[in-house]
Motif scaffolding. Structure first.
Motif, mmCIF file in Angstrom:
data_model
loop_
_atom_site.group_PDB
_atom_site.id
_atom_site.type_symbol
_atom_site.label_atom_id
_atom_site.label_comp_id
_atom_site.label_asym_id
_atom_site.label_seq_id
_atom_site.Cartn_x
_atom_site.Cartn_y
_atom_site.Cartn_z
ATOM 1 N N GLY A 22 37.957 35.661 91.415
ATOM 2 C CA GLY A 22 37.762 34.674 90.350
ATOM 3 C C GLY A 22 37.818 33.250 90.860
ATOM 4 O O GLY A 22 37.000 32.412 90.481
ATOM 5 N N ALA A 23 38.767 32.960 91.732
ATOM 6 C CA ALA A 23 38.887 31.609 92.292
ATOM 7 C C ALA A 23 37.672 31.254 93.133
ATOM 8 O O ALA A 23 37.170 30.121 93.070
ATOM 9 C CB ALA A 23 40.168 31.495 93.120
ATOM 10 N N ALA A 24 37.177 32.211 93.918
ATOM 11 C CA ALA A 24 35.996 31.958 94.755
ATOM 12 C C ALA A 24 34.759 31.703 93.895
ATOM 13 O O ALA A 24 33.973 30.784 94.181
ATOM 14 C CB ALA A 24 35.751 33.136 95.694
ATOM 15 N N LEU A 25 34.588 32.478 92.833
ATOM 16 C CA LEU A 25 33.452 32.281 91.937
ATOM 17 C C LEU A 25 33.570 30.958 91.185
ATOM 18 O O LEU A 25 32.586 30.217 91.058
ATOM 19 C CB LEU A 25 33.325 33.448 90.964
ATOM 20 C CG LEU A 25 32.946 34.788 91.587
ATOM 21 C CD1 LEU A 25 33.106 35.911 90.566
ATOM 22 C CD2 LEU A 25 31.540 34.756 92.142
ATOM 23 N N ASP A 26 34.760 30.640 90.693
ATOM 24 C CA ASP A 26 34.967 29.380 89.964
ATOM 25 C C ASP A 26 34.646 28.164 90.817
ATOM 26 O O ASP A 26 34.134 27.167 90.312
ATOM 27 C CB ASP A 26 36.416 29.271 89.477
ATOM 28 C CG ASP A 26 36.743 30.220 88.344
ATOM 29 O OD1 ASP A 26 35.804 30.810 87.748
ATOM 30 O OD2 ASP A 26 37.944 30.396 88.059
ATOM 31 N N CYS A 32 28.927 36.370 94.403
ATOM 32 C CA CYS A 32 29.198 37.698 93.877
ATOM 33 C C CYS A 32 30.467 38.242 94.507
ATOM 34 O O CYS A 32 30.742 37.962 95.681
ATOM 35 C CB CYS A 32 28.016 38.603 94.223
ATOM 36 S SG CYS A 32 28.210 40.334 93.775
ATOM 37 N N ALA A 33 31.220 39.008 93.737
ATOM 38 C CA ALA A 33 32.425 39.671 94.256
ATOM 39 C C ALA A 33 32.386 41.136 93.848
ATOM 40 O O ALA A 33 32.086 41.455 92.699
ATOM 41 C CB ALA A 33 33.674 39.001 93.705
ATOM 42 N N ASN A 34 32.678 42.001 94.781
ATOM 43 C CA ASN A 34 32.781 43.438 94.520
ATOM 44 C C ASN A 34 34.171 43.897 94.926
ATOM 45 O O ASN A 34 34.602 43.643 96.047
ATOM 46 C CB ASN A 34 31.751 44.230 95.324
ATOM 47 C CG ASN A 34 30.341 43.733 95.100
ATOM 48 O OD1 ASN A 34 29.781 43.143 96.000
ATOM 49 N ND2 ASN A 34 29.788 43.952 93.935
#
Length: 106
Positions: A22-26, A32-34
């Motif tokens: 979440g922090a990386a996407l924000d 994308c995160a899996n």
């Protein structure tokens, strides 16, 4: 062409993986995160054999964002020495590459 990487981070649990994702996407450090199913890791730590359940996290991003992404992950990760690896993507469809580039900061 801008290089794309998959960053692999082994986390102690899904909660940690979700927090880092979440922090990386924000922060637009990943497009994308899996979060994968649990694995059992076997390793030597400080001279002793260890076995621990872990949860793999995979993030797709630009190679140029690896350092700030790794710094963020280390801040949010409870391990003294988390496994944070970048795997170069040698082949990718043009439309997926364009999406990763559009969703991450240069």
């Amino acid at each position: 062409m801008t290089e794309i990487v998959t960053v692999e981070i082994l986390c102690p649990d899904a909660e940690t993986a979700t927090r880092i994702a979440g922090a990386a996407l924000d922060r637009r450090l990943a497009a994308c995160a899996n979060i994968g199913a649990g694995v059992t890791s076997h390793y030597t730590w400080r001279g002793a054999r260890e076995t621990s359940p872990e949860v793999p996290l995979f993030l797709k991003t630009r190679a140029t964002l690896f350092r700030p992404l790794a710094t963020l992950a280390r801040q949010l990760h409870p391990y003294d020495l988390p496994c944070i690896l970048a795997h170069p993507v040698t082949m990718v469809t043009e439309d997926y590459r364009d999406w990763v580039l559009a969703e991450t900061d240069a």
